[in-house]
Design a protein around this motif. Structure first.
Motif, PDB file in Angstrom:
ATOM      1  N   LYS A  49       0.851  -1.195   0.000  1.00 26.24           N
ATOM      2  CA  LYS A  49       0.000   0.000   0.000  1.00 26.24           C
ATOM      3  C   LYS A  49       0.887   1.245   0.000  1.00 26.24           C
ATOM      4  O   LYS A  49       1.235   1.774   1.054  1.00 26.24           O
ATOM      5  N   ASP A  54      -2.179   0.426  -5.120  1.00 18.17           N
ATOM      6  CA  ASP A  54      -3.450   0.257  -4.407  1.00 18.17           C
ATOM      7  C   ASP A  54      -4.581   1.053  -5.040  1.00 18.17           C
ATOM      8  O   ASP A  54      -5.730   0.893  -4.675  1.00 18.17           O
ATOM      9  N   ILE A  64      -3.393  -6.276  -1.723  1.00 19.26           N
ATOM     10  CA  ILE A  64      -2.570  -5.164  -1.238  1.00 19.26           C
ATOM     11  C   ILE A  64      -2.202  -5.464   0.217  1.00 19.26           C
ATOM     12  O   ILE A  64      -3.070  -5.848   1.009  1.00 19.26           O
TER      13      ILE A  64
END
Length: 163
Positions: A49, A54, A64
């Motif tokens: 992330k 993401d 993620i």
């Protein structure tokens, strides 16, 4: 897991086509073209992330994980391994084509260039070596649009797993 080192484009295509999933957990990633390339090859991905991946990796295309979280990364790898059939390769490839195909990217780039031309003045060199400000009505569009066209052509040539 096999670390391959530096690969040329043909080797990237070969390995990307033959892997089961693609994993790249970075501390920083602005976009991550390699994720788009993996999805274009129909591969599920694991990304961290970081603000880039993401924005387009979802439950259909991969997982993620938090940055620098080894446990969550291991869990994601195990999840893809155990649930591999839930990651539909043709659907992942279709998603990538809808988001990242040359035509889609080219259209977006062209729209960006056109929007720039509409909203702001263009500075261009004048005949005396200075800079001339052009308004929307009196601006040289051709050079900027040629630049956009060149950018688009370069993008089309770089695609790894196209078709």
């Amino acid at each position: 897991v096999e670390l391959l080192g530096k690969l040329n484009r043909d080797e990237v295509k070969l390995y990307m086509s033959s892997c089961n999933a693609f994993i790249l957990v970075s501390r920083h990633e602005t976009f991550g073209v390699v994720f788009a390339e993996a999805m274009y090859c129909g591969k599920p991905v694991i990304a961290s992330k970081t603000g880039g991946p993401d924005s387009f990796v979802n439950s259909t295309t991969g997982i993620i994980v938090p940055v620098e979280n080894v446990e969550k990364t291991a869990e994601a790898m195990e999840n893809i391994y155990k649930n591999y059939l839930q990651y539909n390769s043709p659907k992942i490839k279709e998603y990538a084509q809808m988001k990242f195909s040359a035509d889609v990217i080219c259209s977006k780039l062209t729209d960006i260039y056109k929007d720039i031309l509409k909203k702001s003045p263009v500075l261009a060199p004048d005949e005396w070596g200075g800079v001339q400000k052009y308004s929307r009505l009196n601006r040289p569009h051709k050079g900027l649009l040629q630049s956009a066209s060149h950018t688009v052509q370069c993008y089309k040539r770089r695609s790894v797993c196209a078709a």
